[in-house]
Motif scaffolding. Sequence first.
Motif, PDB file in Angstrom:
ATOM      1  N   ILE A 171       0.827  -1.213   0.000  1.00  0.00           N
ATOM      2  CA  ILE A 171       0.000   0.000   0.000  1.00  0.00           C
ATOM      3  C   ILE A 171       0.863   1.265   0.000  1.00  0.00           C
ATOM      4  O   ILE A 171       0.467   2.276  -0.564  1.00  0.00           O
ATOM      5  N   TYR A 218      -0.948   4.800  -0.725  1.00  0.00           N
ATOM      6  CA  TYR A 218      -1.900   4.944   0.380  1.00  0.00           C
ATOM      7  C   TYR A 218      -1.180   5.509   1.597  1.00  0.00           C
ATOM      8  O   TYR A 218      -0.020   5.192   1.839  1.00  0.00           O
ATOM      9  N   GLU A 242      -7.988   3.077   4.115  1.00  0.00           N
ATOM     10  CA  GLU A 242      -8.417   3.372   2.747  1.00  0.00           C
ATOM     11  C   GLU A 242      -8.058   2.234   1.798  1.00  0.00           C
ATOM     12  O   GLU A 242      -8.820   1.896   0.896  1.00  0.00           O
ATOM     13  N   ALA A 243      -6.922   1.607   2.004  1.00  0.00           N
ATOM     14  CA  ALA A 243      -6.532   0.464   1.167  1.00  0.00           C
ATOM     15  C   ALA A 243      -7.514  -0.689   1.351  1.00  0.00           C
ATOM     16  O   ALA A 243      -7.932  -1.321   0.371  1.00  0.00           O
ATOM     17  N   ASP A 245     -10.791   0.108  -0.387  1.00  0.00           N
ATOM     18  CA  ASP A 245     -10.694  -0.121  -1.829  1.00  0.00           C
ATOM     19  C   ASP A 245     -10.742  -1.603  -2.184  1.00  0.00           C
ATOM     20  O   ASP A 245     -11.366  -1.991  -3.171  1.00  0.00           O
TER      21      ASP A 245
END
Length: 149
Positions: free
Chosen positions: A26, A31, A36-37, A40
């Motif tokens: 990431i 990232y 957030e990773a 996603d």
Amino acid sequence: MANKEALTRFGVSMPEDLVNQFDQRITQQGYTNRSEAIRDLIRRSLLEPSLMNAAQPVAGTIVLVYDHHMRELPLTLMELQHNYHHDIISTMHIHLNHDQCLEIIVVRGQIHRLRELTNHFHVLKGVLYAELSVTHMDGHDSGTAHEHT
């Protein structure tokens, strides 16, 4: 501006080596945090075409790589595309090398029809790769002009 969604926190247990590999990946992708990773990854998994409701309206692409020297294959591919012309928005044809072509087909419609078309491509002799990638779309007619705000 849209209201922010309420966030839910939860814990995830993983082997340290897996976390380290994930952190490296990431960071390479840009990232700044794991959350957030992971969001996603979850979003991407929910867009898996084989898991979607058959009537789900979607937009996306079908990517093909094929040997254009295979007898009748280019004509067969074109005929299939004509049979699904209501689902196909646009195509792009690229010559990769002397033997192979890449075709990107932009599609919009019910996921079951797009999976069906992709499967028709996939089983043809000389097609080396056929993959459908989609995103959700609401049920409204997207063929008309619209305003961005």
